[in-house]
Design an enzyme around this catalytic site. Structure first.
Site, PDB file in Angstrom:
ATOM      1  N   CYS A 180      27.009  20.155  66.052  1.00 29.15           N
ATOM      2  CA  CYS A 180      27.142  21.381  66.844  1.00 29.15           C
ATOM      3  C   CYS A 180      27.068  21.078  68.340  1.00 29.15           C
ATOM      4  CB  CYS A 180      26.033  22.369  66.474  1.00 29.15           C
ATOM      5  SG  CYS A 180      26.143  22.957  64.769  1.00 29.15           S
ATOM      6  N   HIS A 198      24.990  26.763  69.887  1.00 29.83           N
ATOM      7  CA  HIS A 198      23.694  27.413  69.658  1.00 29.83           C
ATOM      8  C   HIS A 198      22.640  26.960  70.657  1.00 29.83           C
ATOM      9  CE1 HIS A 198      22.126  23.746  67.793  1.00 29.83           C
ATOM     10  NE2 HIS A 198      23.097  23.762  66.886  1.00 29.83           N
TER      11      HIS A 198
END
Length: 159
Positions: A134, A117
């Site tokens: 992440c 992301h």
């Protein structure tokens, strides 16, 4: 009539986060955790490379929810979120069956919601390795990645 012309002129000036990509297919994504780099490949040819931030505890394979580690191994891109809290995001299929079994063997939840992301929409001033597990890139880079990488693409994350 003037308002219509003005409105259409303004919409032409806005920049969309949704880009298009017409180049070679991205057949694989490789994330090298030790070098903090991600590569988009068409077979063996590197199409793009990016510097990345990882989980706040970057060393080692993700074992359970909340450990702050980024997983290691082979996964697939399995979803996308155009309304992410992190500009744009594409999901990684963590946990797999092995990850689940390993976490359950010690009475833990393996966690989930691992994504590639952009930056958070509501915070700034982030240092290195700030995610909860992440892989993060700059927003402009995420716009390219979102357009280039399709669901089902293999992702290999190496130590």
């Amino acid at each position: 009539m003037v308002l219509v012309a003005l409105a259409s002129g303004l919409t032409g000036c806005t920049k969309s986060k949704f880009k298009t990509y017409n180049g070679p297919e991205v057949t694989r994504v490789i994330v090298d955790k030790s070098e903090r780099e991600m590569f988009l490949l068409h077979h063996e040819k590197v199409l793009k490379s990016y510097n990345v931030d990882l989980g706040f505890a970057p060393n080692g394979h993700k074992e359970f929810e909340g450990d702050g580690k980024t997983p290691e191994g082979s996964y697939l891109i399995d979803r996308r979120n155009p309304n992410s809290d992190f500009h744009l995001s594409i999901g990684i299929s963590y946990p797999n069956e092995r990850d689940i079994a390993k976490a359950r063997a010690v009475g833990r939840d393996p966690g989930g919601d691992i994504f590639i992301h952009g930056r958070p929409n509501k915070r700034s001033g982030i240092g290195p390795d700030w995610t909860a597990g992440c892989i993060s890139v700059k927003n402009r880079e995420m716009e390219d990645i979102y357009a280039m990488v399709k669901d089902g693409t293999l992702v290999t994350i190496t130590p």
